[in-house]
Design a protein around this motif. Structure first.
Motif, PDB file in Angstrom:
ATOM      1  N   PHE A   1       2.788   1.878  11.818  1.00 34.02           N
ATOM      2  CA  PHE A   1       2.455   0.580  11.254  1.00 34.02           C
ATOM      3  C   PHE A   1       3.541  -0.461  11.512  1.00 34.02           C
ATOM      4  CE2 PHE A   1      -0.574   3.144   8.705  1.00 34.02           C
ATOM      5  CZ  PHE A   1      -1.717   2.431   9.027  1.00 34.02           C
ATOM      6  N   ALA A   2       4.761  -0.015  11.744  1.00 42.18           N
ATOM      7  CA  ALA A   2       5.827  -0.961  12.083  1.00 42.18           C
ATOM      8  C   ALA A   2       5.482  -1.726  13.360  1.00 42.18           C
ATOM      9  CB  ALA A   2       7.149  -0.224  12.234  1.00 42.18           C
ATOM     10  N   LYS A   3       4.781  -1.068  14.269  1.00 40.90           N
ATOM     11  CA  LYS A   3       4.406  -1.698  15.538  1.00 40.90           C
ATOM     12  C   LYS A   3       3.410  -2.838  15.359  1.00 40.90           C
ATOM     13  CE  LYS A   3       5.120   2.590  18.148  1.00 40.90           C
ATOM     14  NZ  LYS A   3       4.465   3.671  18.951  1.00 40.90           N
ATOM     15  N   THR A   4       2.733  -2.872  14.198  1.00 40.46           N
ATOM     16  CA  THR A   4       1.742  -3.928  13.961  1.00 40.46           C
ATOM     17  C   THR A   4       2.355  -5.172  13.323  1.00 40.46           C
ATOM     18  OG1 THR A   4       1.157  -3.174  11.725  1.00 40.46           O
ATOM     19  CG2 THR A   4       0.010  -2.132  13.584  1.00 40.46           C
ATOM     20  N   GLY A   5       3.621  -5.073  12.952  1.00 37.45           N
ATOM     21  CA  GLY A   5       4.288  -6.226  12.351  1.00 37.45           C
ATOM     22  C   GLY A   5       4.277  -6.244  10.842  1.00 37.45           C
ATOM     23  N   VAL A   6       3.739  -5.185  10.210  1.00 39.84           N
ATOM     24  CA  VAL A   6       3.801  -5.121   8.750  1.00 39.84           C
ATOM     25  C   VAL A   6       5.164  -4.577   8.338  1.00 39.84           C
ATOM     26  CG1 VAL A   6       1.311  -4.695   8.667  1.00 39.84           C
ATOM     27  CG2 VAL A   6       2.893  -2.769   8.490  1.00 39.84           C
ATOM     28  N   SER A   7       5.536  -4.834   7.093  1.00 39.45           N
ATOM     29  CA  SER A   7       6.777  -4.283   6.570  1.00 39.45           C
ATOM     30  C   SER A   7       6.557  -2.806   6.239  1.00 39.45           C
ATOM     31  CB  SER A   7       7.205  -5.030   5.306  1.00 39.45           C
ATOM     32  OG  SER A   7       7.399  -6.397   5.570  1.00 39.45           O
ATOM     33  N   VAL A   8       7.532  -1.985   6.519  1.00 37.01           N
ATOM     34  CA  VAL A   8       7.381  -0.549   6.264  1.00 37.01           C
ATOM     35  C   VAL A   8       8.610  -0.016   5.528  1.00 37.01           C
ATOM     36  CG1 VAL A   8       5.893  -0.164   8.271  1.00 37.01           C
ATOM     37  CG2 VAL A   8       8.381   0.059   8.510  1.00 37.01           C
TER      38      VAL A   8
ATOM     39  N   SER B   1       4.195   1.895   2.434  1.00 33.03           N
ATOM     40  CA  SER B   1       5.186   2.898   2.041  1.00 33.03           C
ATOM     41  C   SER B   1       4.573   4.281   2.192  1.00 33.03           C
ATOM     42  CB  SER B   1       5.613   2.670   0.588  1.00 33.03           C
ATOM     43  OG  SER B   1       6.554   3.651   0.190  1.00 33.03           O
ATOM     44  N   ASP B   2       5.267   5.134   2.939  1.00 32.70           N
ATOM     45  CA  ASP B   2       4.774   6.488   3.165  1.00 32.70           C
ATOM     46  C   ASP B   2       5.962   7.379   3.525  1.00 32.70           C
ATOM     47  OD1 ASP B   2       1.870   7.832   3.700  1.00 32.70           O
ATOM     48  OD2 ASP B   2       3.380   8.750   5.003  1.00 32.70           O
ATOM     49  N   PRO B   3       5.946   8.638   3.081  1.00 33.45           N
ATOM     50  CA  PRO B   3       7.072   9.523   3.395  1.00 33.45           C
ATOM     51  C   PRO B   3       7.110   9.985   4.847  1.00 33.45           C
ATOM     52  CG  PRO B   3       5.384  10.711   2.180  1.00 33.45           C
ATOM     53  CD  PRO B   3       4.994   9.273   2.152  1.00 33.45           C
ATOM     54  N   SER B   4       5.994   9.817   5.555  1.00 29.77           N
ATOM     55  CA  SER B   4       5.930  10.257   6.955  1.00 29.77           C
ATOM     56  C   SER B   4       6.547   9.220   7.883  1.00 29.77           C
ATOM     57  CB  SER B   4       4.479  10.516   7.359  1.00 29.77           C
ATOM     58  OG  SER B   4       4.370  10.666   8.757  1.00 29.77           O
ATOM     59  N   GLN B   5       7.551   9.635   8.624  1.00 30.31           N
ATOM     60  CA  GLN B   5       8.191   8.717   9.565  1.00 30.31           C
ATOM     61  C   GLN B   5       7.234   8.299  10.666  1.00 30.31           C
ATOM     62  OE1 GLN B   5      11.295   7.597   8.841  1.00 30.31           O
ATOM     63  NE2 GLN B   5      11.031   6.107  10.479  1.00 30.31           N
ATOM     64  N   ALA B   6       6.346   9.205  11.060  1.00 31.07           N
ATOM     65  CA  ALA B   6       5.374   8.882  12.107  1.00 31.07           C
ATOM     66  C   ALA B   6       4.424   7.774  11.648  1.00 31.07           C
ATOM     67  CB  ALA B   6       4.579  10.130  12.486  1.00 31.07           C
ATOM     68  N   VAL B   7       4.006   7.860  10.385  1.00 30.49           N
ATOM     69  CA  VAL B   7       3.121   6.833   9.835  1.00 30.49           C
ATOM     70  C   VAL B   7       3.846   5.498   9.747  1.00 30.49           C
ATOM     71  CG1 VAL B   7       1.910   6.091   7.739  1.00 30.49           C
ATOM     72  CG2 VAL B   7       1.670   8.443   8.556  1.00 30.49           C
TER      73      VAL B   7
ATOM     74  N   VAL C   1       0.868  -1.176   0.000  1.00 32.67           N
ATOM     75  CA  VAL C   1       0.000   0.000   0.000  1.00 32.67           C
ATOM     76  C   VAL C   1       0.901   1.222   0.000  1.00 32.67           C
ATOM     77  CG1 VAL C   1      -1.792   1.278   1.206  1.00 32.67           C
ATOM     78  CG2 VAL C   1      -1.822  -1.231   1.230  1.00 32.67           C
ATOM     79  N   ILE C   2       0.877   1.938  -1.113  1.00 32.18           N
ATOM     80  CA  ILE C   2       1.704   3.135  -1.255  1.00 32.18           C
ATOM     81  C   ILE C   2       0.843   4.350  -0.935  1.00 32.18           C
ATOM     82  CG2 ILE C   2       3.034   4.541  -2.866  1.00 32.18           C
ATOM     83  CD1 ILE C   2       3.770   1.968  -4.341  1.00 32.18           C
ATOM     84  N   GLY C   3       1.153   4.970   0.195  1.00 32.61           N
ATOM     85  CA  GLY C   3       0.359   6.100   0.675  1.00 32.61           C
ATOM     86  C   GLY C   3      -0.526   5.648   1.815  1.00 32.61           C
ATOM     87  N   ALA C   4      -0.208   6.082   3.023  1.00 32.10           N
ATOM     88  CA  ALA C   4      -0.961   5.624   4.200  1.00 32.10           C
ATOM     89  C   ALA C   4      -1.550   6.803   4.960  1.00 32.10           C
ATOM     90  CB  ALA C   4      -0.068   4.779   5.111  1.00 32.10           C
ATOM     91  N   GLY C   5      -2.132   7.746   4.197  1.00 38.58           N
ATOM     92  CA  GLY C   5      -2.864   8.834   4.826  1.00 38.58           C
ATOM     93  C   GLY C   5      -4.194   8.329   5.330  1.00 38.58           C
ATOM     94  N   ALA C   6      -5.222   9.169   5.306  1.00 29.85           N
ATOM     95  CA  ALA C   6      -6.510   8.771   5.868  1.00 29.85           C
ATOM     96  C   ALA C   6      -7.069   7.519   5.190  1.00 29.85           C
ATOM     97  CB  ALA C   6      -7.500   9.924   5.754  1.00 29.85           C
ATOM     98  N   MET C   7      -7.194   7.556   3.863  1.00 33.16           N
ATOM     99  CA  MET C   7      -7.775   6.423   3.153  1.00 33.16           C
ATOM    100  C   MET C   7      -6.813   5.249   3.087  1.00 33.16           C
ATOM    101  SD  MET C   7     -10.649   5.619   1.684  1.00 33.16           S
ATOM    102  CE  MET C   7     -10.458   4.020   2.446  1.00 33.16           C
ATOM    103  N   GLY C   8      -5.535   5.537   2.788  1.00 36.63           N
ATOM    104  CA  GLY C   8      -4.551   4.464   2.729  1.00 36.63           C
ATOM    105  C   GLY C   8      -4.358   3.804   4.080  1.00 36.63           C
ATOM    106  N   GLY C   9      -4.299   4.616   5.131  1.00 44.04           N
ATOM    107  CA  GLY C   9      -4.137   4.066   6.476  1.00 44.04           C
ATOM    108  C   GLY C   9      -5.318   3.207   6.878  1.00 44.04           C
ATOM    109  N   ALA C  10      -6.534   3.662   6.534  1.00 43.90           N
ATOM    110  CA  ALA C  10      -7.731   2.874   6.837  1.00 43.90           C
ATOM    111  C   ALA C  10      -7.703   1.542   6.095  1.00 43.90           C
ATOM    112  CB  ALA C  10      -8.981   3.664   6.469  1.00 43.90           C
ATOM    113  N   THR C  11      -7.220   1.571   4.851  1.00 39.22           N
ATOM    114  CA  THR C  11      -7.117   0.340   4.062  1.00 39.22           C
ATOM    115  C   THR C  11      -6.136  -0.632   4.698  1.00 39.22           C
ATOM    116  OG1 THR C  11      -7.644   1.552   2.028  1.00 39.22           O
ATOM    117  CG2 THR C  11      -6.588  -0.599   1.779  1.00 39.22           C
TER     118      THR C  11
END
Length: 259
Positions: free
Chosen positions: A43-50, A33-39, A5-15
């Motif tokens: 998601f790194a905490k959930t065990g997905v690859s970032v 994949s997202d340019p925001s380090q906070a994002v 998932v490229i882009g994890a803003g509101a819609m991408g993050g919800a997806t």
């Protein structure tokens, strides 16, 4: 099978949240994949690859899902174009108003089987209404994409011509529904309930209305007739809302969104 998932803003993050809740993918097979380090850290905490590298994300995935603002789609697709393999990958683009013709023009021969997809943010709670437009995709590809989004709510395969209407009815529509909840909750406060209690009352009432229609298959007007006693308070309230243009306002709002 792996998905990026490229882009994890509101819609991408919800997806991504919906994919994590689902059973189609293991967490380690999901790349965000997202340019925001906070994002990324979230998601790194959930065990997905970032990653912050879109090319890396696209290169390692069987399904590449681009979920960015419409004006960023061209830039992102051209950036990951060298990594796309039309023989092995599926491309999903979630961005209102971006045509398949434009996407195919930007990618040329590097364009994999393409799906224009419009969910809404309830996808995070596995309750989205999602529209899917297959473009040069096989039946097998289509079934793969439908199964992913069916697990996160309900899907409807449609044509590109109706995608704008679907967007305003369901994707924008969830905001319209929330505006009603807000308005009715404020009305509840004026009637004497505390704000939190009023919101709970309205939310449960809307949930009950949906479940009643789903269970019975009734047209909404038939269900309304069940609670409108002649001369009663319900019909008085409905008529007052109609005098203020309730139905007309909703239809006009939907048509404006579709434009």
């Amino acid at each position: 099978m792996k998905i990026a998932v490229i882009g994890a803003g509101a819609m991408g993050g919800a997806t991504v949240e919906g994919l994590i809740r689902g059973t189609q993918f293991k967490n380690e097979d999901i790349t965000v994949s997202d340019p925001s380090q906070a994002v990324v850290e979230k998601f790194a905490k959930t065990g997905v690859s970032v990653t912050t590298d879109n090319k890396l994300a696209a290169d390692t995935a069987d399904i590449v899902c681009v979920v960015v603002k419409p004006w960023l789609v061209e830039r992102v697709l051209k950036d990951i174009k060298p990594e796309l393999d039309p023989k092995k990958q599926i491309l999903i683009v979630i961005a209102a108003g971006v045509s398949s013709e434009s996407i195919q023009g930007w990618l040329g021969e590097q364009c994999p089987p393409l799906f224009l997809v419009i969910p809404n943010i309830a996808i995070a709670e596995m309750a989205s209404m999602t529209f899917i437009v297959p473009v040069n995709a096989s039946e097998e590809n289509t079934q793969t994409v439908v199964s992913i989004f069916d697990e996160m709510g309900h899907t409807l395969i449609t044509d590109e011509q109706h995608l704008a209407a679907g967007t305003t009815l369901a994707s924008c529509g969830i905001a319209y529904a929330m505006r009603y909840i807000r308005a009715a909750s404020e009305g509840g406060v004026e009637l004497g309930f505390k704000a939190d209690d009023a919101k709970k009352i309205v939310m449960q009432t809307m949930k009950g209305a949906v479940e009643l229609l789903e269970a019975s298959g009734m047209h909404p007007e038939a269900a309304i007739d069940l609670v409108t006693t002649p001369g009663g308070v319900t019909i008085k309230g409905l008529n007052e809302m109609e005098h203020a243009g309730f139905t007309s306002a909703v239809i006009r709002g939907l048509k404006a969104g579709a434009k």
